[in-house]
Design a protein around this motif. Structure first.
Motif, PDB file in Angstrom:
ATOM      1  N   UNK A  70      36.051  27.026 -14.526  1.00  0.00           N
ATOM      2  CA  UNK A  70      34.777  27.424 -13.916  1.00  0.00           C
ATOM      3  C   UNK A  70      33.630  27.253 -14.910  1.00  0.00           C
ATOM      4  N   UNK A  71      33.845  27.686 -16.150  1.00  0.00           N
ATOM      5  CA  UNK A  71      32.803  27.547 -17.177  1.00  0.00           C
ATOM      6  C   UNK A  71      32.425  26.082 -17.366  1.00  0.00           C
ATOM      7  N   UNK A  72      33.437  25.216 -17.469  1.00  0.00           N
ATOM      8  CA  UNK A  72      33.183  23.805 -17.752  1.00  0.00           C
ATOM      9  C   UNK A  72      32.444  23.111 -16.616  1.00  0.00           C
ATOM     10  N   UNK A  79      26.125  17.994 -20.047  1.00  0.00           N
ATOM     11  CA  UNK A  79      26.947  16.973 -20.687  1.00  0.00           C
ATOM     12  C   UNK A  79      26.524  15.572 -20.243  1.00  0.00           C
ATOM     13  N   UNK A  80      26.256  15.398 -18.961  1.00  0.00           N
ATOM     14  CA  UNK A  80      25.804  14.100 -18.463  1.00  0.00           C
ATOM     15  C   UNK A  80      24.482  13.703 -19.089  1.00  0.00           C
ATOM     16  N   UNK A  81      23.599  14.660 -19.257  1.00  0.00           N
ATOM     17  CA  UNK A  81      22.295  14.362 -19.851  1.00  0.00           C
ATOM     18  C   UNK A  81      22.430  13.910 -21.298  1.00  0.00           C
ATOM     19  N   UNK A 123      39.729  19.987 -17.790  1.00  0.00           N
ATOM     20  CA  UNK A 123      39.926  19.835 -16.347  1.00  0.00           C
ATOM     21  C   UNK A 123      38.667  20.190 -15.573  1.00  0.00           C
ATOM     22  N   UNK A 124      37.973  21.238 -16.003  1.00  0.00           N
ATOM     23  CA  UNK A 124      36.736  21.626 -15.330  1.00  0.00           C
ATOM     24  C   UNK A 124      35.657  20.575 -15.459  1.00  0.00           C
ATOM     25  N   UNK A 125      35.521  20.006 -16.659  1.00  0.00           N
ATOM     26  CA  UNK A 125      34.546  18.929 -16.855  1.00  0.00           C
ATOM     27  C   UNK A 125      34.857  17.748 -15.945  1.00  0.00           C
ATOM     28  N   UNK A 126      36.121  17.366 -15.867  1.00  0.00           N
ATOM     29  CA  UNK A 126      36.507  16.213 -15.055  1.00  0.00           C
ATOM     30  C   UNK A 126      36.275  16.472 -13.571  1.00  0.00           C
ATOM     31  N   UNK A 127      36.532  17.692 -13.121  1.00  0.00           N
ATOM     32  CA  UNK A 127      36.294  18.015 -11.710  1.00  0.00           C
ATOM     33  C   UNK A 127      34.806  17.958 -11.390  1.00  0.00           C
ATOM     34  N   UNK A 128      33.999  18.560 -12.248  1.00  0.00           N
ATOM     35  CA  UNK A 128      32.554  18.528 -12.023  1.00  0.00           C
ATOM     36  C   UNK A 128      31.979  17.128 -12.115  1.00  0.00           C
ATOM     37  N   UNK A 129      32.455  16.352 -13.082  1.00  0.00           N
ATOM     38  CA  UNK A 129      31.955  14.991 -13.261  1.00  0.00           C
ATOM     39  C   UNK A 129      32.277  14.116 -12.065  1.00  0.00           C
ATOM     40  N   UNK A 130      33.465  14.311 -11.470  1.00  0.00           N
ATOM     41  CA  UNK A 130      33.845  13.482 -10.339  1.00  0.00           C
ATOM     42  C   UNK A 130      32.825  13.530  -9.228  1.00  0.00           C
ATOM     43  N   UNK A 403      23.700  19.336  -7.525  1.00  0.00           N
ATOM     44  CA  UNK A 403      24.274  19.746  -6.242  1.00  0.00           C
ATOM     45  C   UNK A 403      25.711  19.267  -6.110  1.00  0.00           C
ATOM     46  N   UNK A 404      25.974  18.046  -6.585  1.00  0.00           N
ATOM     47  CA  UNK A 404      27.320  17.496  -6.491  1.00  0.00           C
ATOM     48  C   UNK A 404      28.281  18.218  -7.429  1.00  0.00           C
ATOM     49  N   UNK A 405      27.862  18.454  -8.672  1.00  0.00           N
ATOM     50  CA  UNK A 405      28.731  19.128  -9.640  1.00  0.00           C
ATOM     51  C   UNK A 405      29.076  20.543  -9.188  1.00  0.00           C
ATOM     52  N   UNK A 406      28.158  21.172  -8.448  1.00  0.00           N
ATOM     53  CA  UNK A 406      28.394  22.539  -7.997  1.00  0.00           C
ATOM     54  C   UNK A 406      29.546  22.626  -7.008  1.00  0.00           C
ATOM     55  N   UNK A 407      29.911  21.512  -6.371  1.00  0.00           N
ATOM     56  CA  UNK A 407      31.052  21.518  -5.446  1.00  0.00           C
ATOM     57  C   UNK A 407      32.318  21.943  -6.188  1.00  0.00           C
ATOM     58  N   UNK A 408      32.518  21.402  -7.381  1.00  0.00           N
ATOM     59  CA  UNK A 408      33.708  21.754  -8.170  1.00  0.00           C
ATOM     60  C   UNK A 408      33.653  23.208  -8.614  1.00  0.00           C
ATOM     61  N   UNK A 409      32.455  23.702  -8.970  1.00  0.00           N
ATOM     62  CA  UNK A 409      32.317  25.105  -9.364  1.00  0.00           C
ATOM     63  C   UNK A 409      32.708  26.018  -8.222  1.00  0.00           C
TER      64      UNK A 409
END
Length: 476
Positions: A70-72, A79-81, A123-130, A403-409
């Motif tokens: 959740x944190x990641x 991180x993208x920036x 894993x959290x970073x990868x989920x959010x990045x996707x 908005x997209x990254x928040x889906x994983x959160x």
């Protein structure tokens, strides 16, 4: 007005064709490795505990992993920036692989817990990045199918995690399972520079939403602890504290930057808040899978391995249904699927509760599987269209990525909440496993059913959104 891209949505063969296959593997693979590891350790821990002890910390492996995830996911935008698409993905896969390798080499339970935290961050970073990078990695006409492929990985992971863990545990060797995950992560990372489009790095000054991060981390921690403490009252107190912290999170975010969710979420008349709530309620239903093996073993006398595969029927329904659901593009049809999804999920769980009996006969056990499959199908019908609704909610690229990254959160946090609430419901049954099963299934069904109301609200408000909040793509 529609929240989904206009189509003629192209066939799956375009997404999995030569031009986009590499990007699809990276996007889906990043989500899959994280999803597998949510449940992988559950099958491996008994063997690990037999090796070096630490039984008192047994339940904390899931807690630490989910909180780290959740944190990641909340740090994806920064991180993208700083690193751009390629750099961010390389860091995500490297972190995950390092954590997995550390798990494989752990000499003690304390080291394994820390390693699980590192693995969860990756894993959290990868989920959010996707979900964030899909806007750049794929053309808009492929967003729905790309999102369906990624979100299906949660279902595949829920099936593959226990299966992989059970396979290695069967031979009394748990370390190679983590080594395999490290190799998979490294393999996916190796192809990133060749298949993902590079992006310009920002100035690195994207502020960390420290207040929001602290509140959500505390809420995730509270609900995860609620899932492992003994006693119904203690569990309920943990969940209540988590809900209060989430309410504080919303109040804090409404006040302004820096925030986790896009500003559109909190604007009057926006459908985005209802979209996120519906996604969360769908993911909430997945958590009941954690308890289905117990019910299968105790009520139907199923062997542990068979009970684990039987419990994955929800995930299987979720994954397979999305293949067909993502082909739906008509405005009215999409709106109906968003509402039908939570209804079908709740109906499946309710019927499953009614089918629970002591000393369940074999013929009735066979009925359980299609019922659970239908429940999972409800998630598959709505999830990809809701995900694209979030991604398409703004024309601003930075806000769109957020908005997209928040889906994983939302998904990770909802699974954690669902697991903790499920634990409370199971405890209400006391010594009766039949009562526990019914409380868990009926209670989860009632909660998931409210997703039909939030989906209806999302559909209704999408018709009256202010012009500056209009989706990026207009529907057919």
């Amino acid at each position: 007005m529609s929240l989904t891209p206009p189509s003629a949505t192209p066939a799956w063969r375009e997404l999995l064709g030569r031009e986009h296959l590499g990007a699809a593997i990276v996007l889906a693979g990043g989500v899959l490795v994280g999803a597998i590891n949510i449940y992988l350790t559950a099958s491996l821990l008994p063997t690990a505990v037999a090796d070096f002890g630490g039984a008192s910390f047994y339940a904390w492996n899931m807690t630490i992993y989910l909180v780290a995830m959740v944190i990641a996911t909340m740090l994806t935008g920064r991180l993208l920036s700083r690193q751009g698409n390629v750099g961010a993905y390389l860091l995500g896969f490297a972190t995950f692989s390092a954590g997995s390798l550390a798990c494989a080499l752990s000499p003690a339970m304390a080291v394994l817990l820390v390693s699980r935290g590192v693995q969860g961050l990756g894993a959290g970073l990868l989920s959010g990045l996707g979900f964030a990078v899909i806007r750049a990695a794929l053309p808009a006409r492929l967003w729905t199918r790309g999102t369906a492929l990624m979100s299906a990985m949660y279902g595949v992971g829920n099936f593959a995690g226990p299966a992989l863990g059970g396979l290695f545990a069967q031979f009394g060797s748990w370390r190679p399972a983590f080594a395999v995950m490290a190799v998979i992560g490294a393999g996916c990372g190796a192809i990133v520079p060749r298949v993902l489009p590079p992006s310009e790095r920002g100035d690195g000054r994207v502020p960390i939403p420290a207040g929001s991060l602290l509140l959500v981390t505390a809420a995730a921690g509270a609900v995860s602890v609620a899932g492992v403490v003994a006693g119904t009252l203690a569990k309920a107190a943990g969940i209540a504290l988590a809900l209060l912290l989430m309410a504080g999170f919303v109040v804090h975010e409404r006040r302004g930057e820096p925030r986790v969710f896009p500003r559109t979420t909190y604007q009057r008349g926006s459908s985005l808040k209802w979209v996120y709530l519906t996604l969360g309620l769908l993911a909430f239903g997945v958590a009941v899978e954690s308890f289905l093996p117990l019910f299968g073993q105790r009520l139907a006398g199923l062997p542990p391995l068979i009970a684990g595969f039987f419990a994955a029927a929800i995930s299987l329904g979720w994954s397979l249904t999305q293949i067909g659901s993502s082909s739906v593009t008509g405005h009215r049809a999409v709106r109906r699927l968003r509402v039908l999804g939570p209804v079908l999920l709740a109906a499946g769980l309710l019927l499953q509760g009614l089918l629970q009996h002591a000393d369940t006969p074999s013929w009735l056990v066979l009925v359980w599987v299609p019922v659970l499959f239908v429940a999972g199908a409800g998630i598959g019908l709505a999830y990809p269209h809701l995900s694209v609704a979030a991604m398409s909610s703004t024309r601003d690229p930075e806000e769109g990525g957020r908005a997209a990254a928040a889906i994983a959160t939302v998904t990770s946090l909802s699974i954690a909440f669902g697991t903790a609430v499920g634990g409370v419901l199971v405890n209400l049954g006391g010594a009766s496993i039949l009562d526990s099963a019914r409380y868990a299934l009926f209670g989860t069904a009632v909660i998931c059913a409210t997703g039909a109301l939030t989906a209806y609200a999302a559909n209704r408000t999408s018709l009256t959104e202010p012009a500056d909040q209009a989706p990026l793509h207009q529907g057919s």
